[in-house]
Design a protein around this motif. Structure first.
Motif, PDB file in Angstrom:
ATOM      1  N   THR A  85      27.002  30.436 -13.939  1.00  0.00           N
ATOM      2  CA  THR A  85      28.100  31.770 -13.903  1.00  0.00           C
ATOM      3  C   THR A  85      27.928  32.357 -12.556  1.00  0.00           C
ATOM      4  O   THR A  85      28.661  32.979 -12.097  1.00  0.00           O
ATOM      5  CB  THR A  85      27.345  32.805 -15.129  1.00  0.00           C
ATOM      6  OG1 THR A  85      26.098  32.773 -14.957  1.00  0.00           O
ATOM      7  CG2 THR A  85      27.833  32.097 -16.439  1.00  0.00           C
ATOM      8  N   LYS A  86      26.494  32.097 -11.945  1.00  0.00           N
ATOM      9  CA  LYS A  86      26.338  32.851 -10.602  1.00  0.00           C
ATOM     10  C   LYS A  86      26.879  31.965  -9.445  1.00  0.00           C
ATOM     11  O   LYS A  86      27.130  32.764  -8.429  1.00  0.00           O
ATOM     12  CB  LYS A  86      24.839  32.960 -10.578  1.00  0.00           C
ATOM     13  CG  LYS A  86      23.935  33.999 -11.096  1.00  0.00           C
ATOM     14  CD  LYS A  86      22.487  34.294 -10.496  1.00  0.00           C
ATOM     15  CE  LYS A  86      22.097  35.447 -11.043  1.00  0.00           C
ATOM     16  NZ  LYS A  86      20.665  35.818 -10.480  1.00  0.00           N
ATOM     17  N   LEU A  87      27.369  31.008  -9.555  1.00  0.00           N
ATOM     18  CA  LEU A  87      27.982  30.157  -8.841  1.00  0.00           C
ATOM     19  C   LEU A  87      29.394  30.161  -8.828  1.00  0.00           C
ATOM     20  O   LEU A  87      30.112  29.439  -7.974  1.00  0.00           O
ATOM     21  CB  LEU A  87      27.422  28.919  -8.762  1.00  0.00           C
ATOM     22  CG  LEU A  87      26.062  28.486  -7.999  1.00  0.00           C
ATOM     23  CD1 LEU A  87      25.748  27.114  -8.151  1.00  0.00           C
ATOM     24  CD2 LEU A  87      25.892  29.092  -6.710  1.00  0.00           C
ATOM     25  N   ILE A  88      29.974  30.842  -9.613  1.00  0.00           N
ATOM     26  CA  ILE A  88      31.406  31.075  -9.663  1.00  0.00           C
ATOM     27  C   ILE A  88      32.124  31.619  -8.394  1.00  0.00           C
ATOM     28  O   ILE A  88      31.418  32.638  -7.938  1.00  0.00           O
ATOM     29  CB  ILE A  88      32.011  31.882 -10.940  1.00  0.00           C
ATOM     30  CG1 ILE A  88      31.744  31.304 -12.127  1.00  0.00           C
ATOM     31  CG2 ILE A  88      33.557  32.022 -10.745  1.00  0.00           C
ATOM     32  CD1 ILE A  88      31.971  32.270 -13.289  1.00  0.00           C
ATOM     33  N   MET A  89      33.018  30.815  -7.786  1.00  0.00           N
ATOM     34  CA  MET A  89      33.340  31.183  -6.452  1.00  0.00           C
ATOM     35  C   MET A  89      34.212  32.378  -6.313  1.00  0.00           C
ATOM     36  O   MET A  89      35.259  32.599  -7.087  1.00  0.00           O
ATOM     37  CB  MET A  89      34.171  30.242  -5.769  1.00  0.00           C
ATOM     38  CG  MET A  89      33.246  28.899  -5.481  1.00  0.00           C
ATOM     39  SD  MET A  89      34.032  27.377  -4.845  1.00  0.00           S
ATOM     40  CE  MET A  89      33.364  26.058  -5.823  1.00  0.00           C
ATOM     41  N   PRO A  90      34.260  33.375  -5.469  1.00  0.00           N
ATOM     42  CA  PRO A  90      34.927  34.427  -5.665  1.00  0.00           C
ATOM     43  C   PRO A  90      36.429  33.895  -4.727  1.00  0.00           C
ATOM     44  O   PRO A  90      36.743  32.869  -4.171  1.00  0.00           O
ATOM     45  CB  PRO A  90      34.559  35.369  -4.375  1.00  0.00           C
ATOM     46  CG  PRO A  90      33.435  34.678  -3.616  1.00  0.00           C
ATOM     47  CD  PRO A  90      33.202  33.326  -4.504  1.00  0.00           C
ATOM     48  N   PRO A  91      37.653  34.596  -5.176  1.00  0.00           N
ATOM     49  CA  PRO A  91      39.134  33.845  -4.827  1.00  0.00           C
ATOM     50  C   PRO A  91      39.156  33.967  -3.330  1.00  0.00           C
ATOM     51  O   PRO A  91      38.735  35.112  -2.658  1.00  0.00           O
ATOM     52  CB  PRO A  91      39.986  34.919  -5.601  1.00  0.00           C
ATOM     53  CG  PRO A  91      39.162  36.182  -5.912  1.00  0.00           C
ATOM     54  CD  PRO A  91      37.775  35.997  -6.013  1.00  0.00           C
ATOM     55  N   VAL A  92      39.910  33.174  -2.898  1.00  0.00           N
ATOM     56  CA  VAL A  92      40.488  33.143  -1.397  1.00  0.00           C
ATOM     57  C   VAL A  92      42.156  33.454  -1.576  1.00  0.00           C
ATOM     58  O   VAL A  92      42.806  32.489  -2.051  1.00  0.00           O
ATOM     59  CB  VAL A  92      40.188  31.850  -1.006  1.00  0.00           C
ATOM     60  CG1 VAL A  92      40.921  31.652   0.405  1.00  0.00           C
ATOM     61  CG2 VAL A  92      38.736  31.389  -0.558  1.00  0.00           C
ATOM     62  N   LEU A  93      42.306  34.700  -1.068  1.00  0.00           N
ATOM     63  CA  LEU A  93      43.899  35.068  -1.192  1.00  0.00           C
ATOM     64  C   LEU A  93      44.274  35.490   0.136  1.00  0.00           C
ATOM     65  O   LEU A  93      43.595  35.893   1.257  1.00  0.00           O
ATOM     66  CB  LEU A  93      43.893  36.330  -2.210  1.00  0.00           C
ATOM     67  CG  LEU A  93      43.394  36.209  -3.508  1.00  0.00           C
ATOM     68  CD1 LEU A  93      43.012  37.584  -4.223  1.00  0.00           C
ATOM     69  CD2 LEU A  93      44.169  35.257  -4.324  1.00  0.00           C
ATOM     70  N   ASN A  94      45.542  35.598   0.210  1.00  0.00           N
ATOM     71  CA  ASN A  94      46.176  36.115   1.460  1.00  0.00           C
ATOM     72  C   ASN A  94      46.054  37.446   1.436  1.00  0.00           C
ATOM     73  O   ASN A  94      45.932  38.199   0.475  1.00  0.00           O
ATOM     74  CB  ASN A  94      47.675  35.804   1.463  1.00  0.00           C
ATOM     75  CG  ASN A  94      47.774  34.266   1.539  1.00  0.00           C
ATOM     76  OD1 ASN A  94      47.188  33.559   2.138  1.00  0.00           O
ATOM     77  ND2 ASN A  94      48.980  33.781   0.748  1.00  0.00           N
ATOM     78  N   GLU A  95      46.146  38.077   2.836  1.00  0.00           N
ATOM     79  CA  GLU A  95      46.196  39.633   2.911  1.00  0.00           C
ATOM     80  C   GLU A  95      47.140  40.287   2.043  1.00  0.00           C
ATOM     81  O   GLU A  95      48.459  39.656   1.925  1.00  0.00           O
ATOM     82  CB  GLU A  95      46.313  40.062   4.290  1.00  0.00           C
ATOM     83  CG  GLU A  95      45.473  41.043   4.908  1.00  0.00           C
ATOM     84  CD  GLU A  95      45.532  41.184   6.231  1.00  0.00           C
ATOM     85  OE1 GLU A  95      45.252  40.360   7.010  1.00  0.00           O
ATOM     86  OE2 GLU A  95      46.309  42.166   6.675  1.00  0.00           O
TER      87      GLU A  95
END
Lengths: 238, 335
Positions: free
Chosen positions: B100-110
């Motif tokens: 659960t601690k290693l869930i990646m944060p999202p990579v989004l466009n600006e």
């Protein structure tokens, strides 16, 4: 003996004059001060040579000779009556401009300046295990310096010069598509779409119906000016 | 400990994957499919399952690093006497928590800036000297559906900009770890000092706490951090953290994979190296090494060699690292 007593009373009366008893003989030549005169003060202490770059002092030979490897508050003791030291830190080390006897570790050294940039000094007042600022009773510093120190530590942490505990914030579970009207595009109102059109219809002149105009003219016909026009001049700026 | 360094399936739960899939991408795929007729494979996104599996495998799971001791209030230590079975159970629970601690944060466009005007009331011009911000404080609506509008002194009623929205929401609904005014360490000049102290992971965690994932500040800080790591080859700082996946995605998107490849080979992580190259081929299927790999169905060291010959800029260094690895393997197998 009575003669000596009379002589002393005469001297006192002459010396004191109208105001009262004269000053003792040992104090005759000393300058006399009253509240309207300025007392001579000691010259103000010279500013520290490390005013602009306070962190250099902690690298210097002087510092090393004075403190060695220990923190600056190591070995400082309050002077107090009894076996239990006071459980309140001193309020300030400069009372009405004069230093107290036994000032605190920061106030006693004029080169130790509390600044957010000299990280080495600030580190000495933070517990290396828990990251918490030491209580002023533990280090012995006065409350005024403790407040300045806490502010400097907060500023250094804000600038990234000092370690700061970062809480684990889980990844946000939101809808990032930004489709909702609150954050997305909304089509503009009809009034805004056309550049010439005003927001409210009554911002622009609306010609009243001819019957109304005629009625008003008939009502006030005795009072209207001769050359009163049918349409009033357009207001400026519209 | 038997379970140290174990890797499992992709950590990203399906509900998050569904939330973050942008409608634009789905529409694009539909248009491409409808217009062209033939099945042109769409460009893989960060949230694809295959991509997430590869990134999760590369991140690794070092329990000692995930649960390392941090500076906090002191408590006396806790000792427990456990049987083998209990120890395994505890390790299994620890692995679940680490996932659960290693869930990646999202990579989004600006995000697109908001500049919609709702009304223009020139009657109000000159009545006030300050702007008024009206925030809808209903408790149960998500923050992205909250209406926040600003009445300017000249009578214009407009929607609040993203910065104003973030500030207002933080004032009325404060979140842990977030400040109303962002700390000065996120400015470009101060990031350098933090990077010198090797605190990249702290910076990224603070960034996630402070900014929204699609805000320009978040993207700028992340890119600066990844650039600095790539410049000084400090890839190991982010291994076994939730930021490793994002960093690999950034590097592969910009074709800067050489340093990372050298680092992986030096640490004897050949599987990670092959995963990295597979990800590269997924993103750029027309490149030379992708075609050769597909034809020859290459695996392992051969795949790396083909990639190094065709795509990399620092060929010499990677060849040296590979040689050193093969020699080490030969000596260890011989002895």
């Amino acid at each position: 003996m009575a003669l000596a007593w009379a002589a002393a009373a005469l001297r006192a009366a002459v010396g004191g004059g109208v105001r009262g008893a004269a000053r003792p003989r040992w104090a005759q030549d000393l300058p006399r001060f009253c509240s309207t005169q300025e007392t001579p003060k000691d010259p103000p202490p010279a500013p520290s040579p490390y005013q602009e770059r306070p962190w250099e002092y902690l690298e210097s030979e002087e510092y090393r000779a004075t403190y060695g490897d220990k923190p600056v508050w190591h070995g400082y003791r309050r002077n107090h009556k009894g076996s239990v030291p006071p459980q309140r830190a001193r309020k300030a080390c400069l009372r009405r401009g004069k230093p107290v006897g036994n000032p605190c570790p920061i106030c006693r050294d004029r080169n130790l300046l509390v600044d957010f940039r000299n990280v080495k000094l600030l580190d000495q007042f933070i517990c290396p295990h828990s990251g918490v600022i030491f209580h002023p009773i533990h280090t012995g510093i006065c409350l005024k310096q403790h407040k300045r120190l806490s502010q400097a530590i907060a500023q250094a942490q804000d600038h990234g010069l000092l370690w700061l505990r970062v809480p684990f914030v889980p990844v946000p579970e939101e809808d990032f598509s930004n489709q909702h009207a609150a954050v997305g595009k909304t089509p503009p109102a009809p009034a805004l779409r056309e550049p010439g059109r005003a927001w409210y219809p009554w911002y622009e002149w609306q010609q009243p119906p001819a019957a109304e105009v005629a009625r008003m003219r008939r009502l006030y016909r005795g009072f209207l000016k001769e050359n009163y026009p049918d349409n009033p001049p357009s207001p400026s700026g519209k | 400990m038997a379970a140290l360094g174990s890797r499992g399936s992709a950590a990203l739960p399906s509900r998050l994957r569904a939330l973050w899939a942008l409608p634009a991408r789905r529409a694009l795929a539909a248009d491409a499919g409808a217009a062209e007729g033939k099945a042109a494979p769409p460009k893989p996104a960060f949230t694809d399952e295959a991509v997430q599996t590869l990134l999760y495998k590369m991140t690794g799971l070092d329990l000692r690093k995930v649960f390392r001791p941090v500076k906090k209030d002191l408590k006396p230590p806790h000792y427990k006497l456990m049987t083998e079975a209990q120890l395994e159970e505890a390790t299994r629970k620890a692995i679940e928590e680490a996932k659960t601690k290693l869930i990646m944060p999202p990579v989004l466009n600006e995000r697109e800036p908001i500049d919609d005007v709702l009304a223009e009331d020139k009657v109000l011009e000159g009545t006030e000297t300050a702007k008024y911000v009206f925030t809808d404080l209903s408790y149960s609506i998500p923050h992205r559906e909250r209406f926040i509008v600003v009445r300017e002194p000249n009578g214009v009623l407009r929607k609040a900009t993203w910065e104003e929205r973030d500030r207002m929401i933080q004032i009325f609904f404060p979140k842990e770890g977030r400040k109303v005014i962002p700390p000065t360490l996120f400015k470009d000049e101060n990031l350098g000092t933090v990077f010198q102290q090797d605190r990249h992971e702290d910076v990224l965690n603070m960034c996630i706490a402070q900014f929204e994932p699609d805000s320009p500040d978040y993207i700028r800080v992340h890119h600066r951090t990844y650039e600095d790591i790539e410049k000084h080859a400090k890839y190991d700082l982010l291994r076994s953290t939730r930021h490793f996946g994002g960093m690999v995605w950034y590097l592969v998107s910009r074709k800067k994979t050489d340093g990372l490849l050298i680092d992986m080979i030096n640490r004897d992580l050949l599987e990670d190296a092959t995963s990295l190259i597979t990800l590269y081929h997924m993103l750029y299927p027309e490149c030379q090494s992708a075609k050769e790999a597909k034809e020859g169905k290459l695996q392992g060291v051969d795949l790396i060699k083909v990639f190094v010959k065709t795509e990399s800029q620092r060929e010499g260094y990677i060849q040296l690292a590979l040689q050193a690895y093969e020699e080490a393997m030969a000596t260890s197998s011989a002895s």
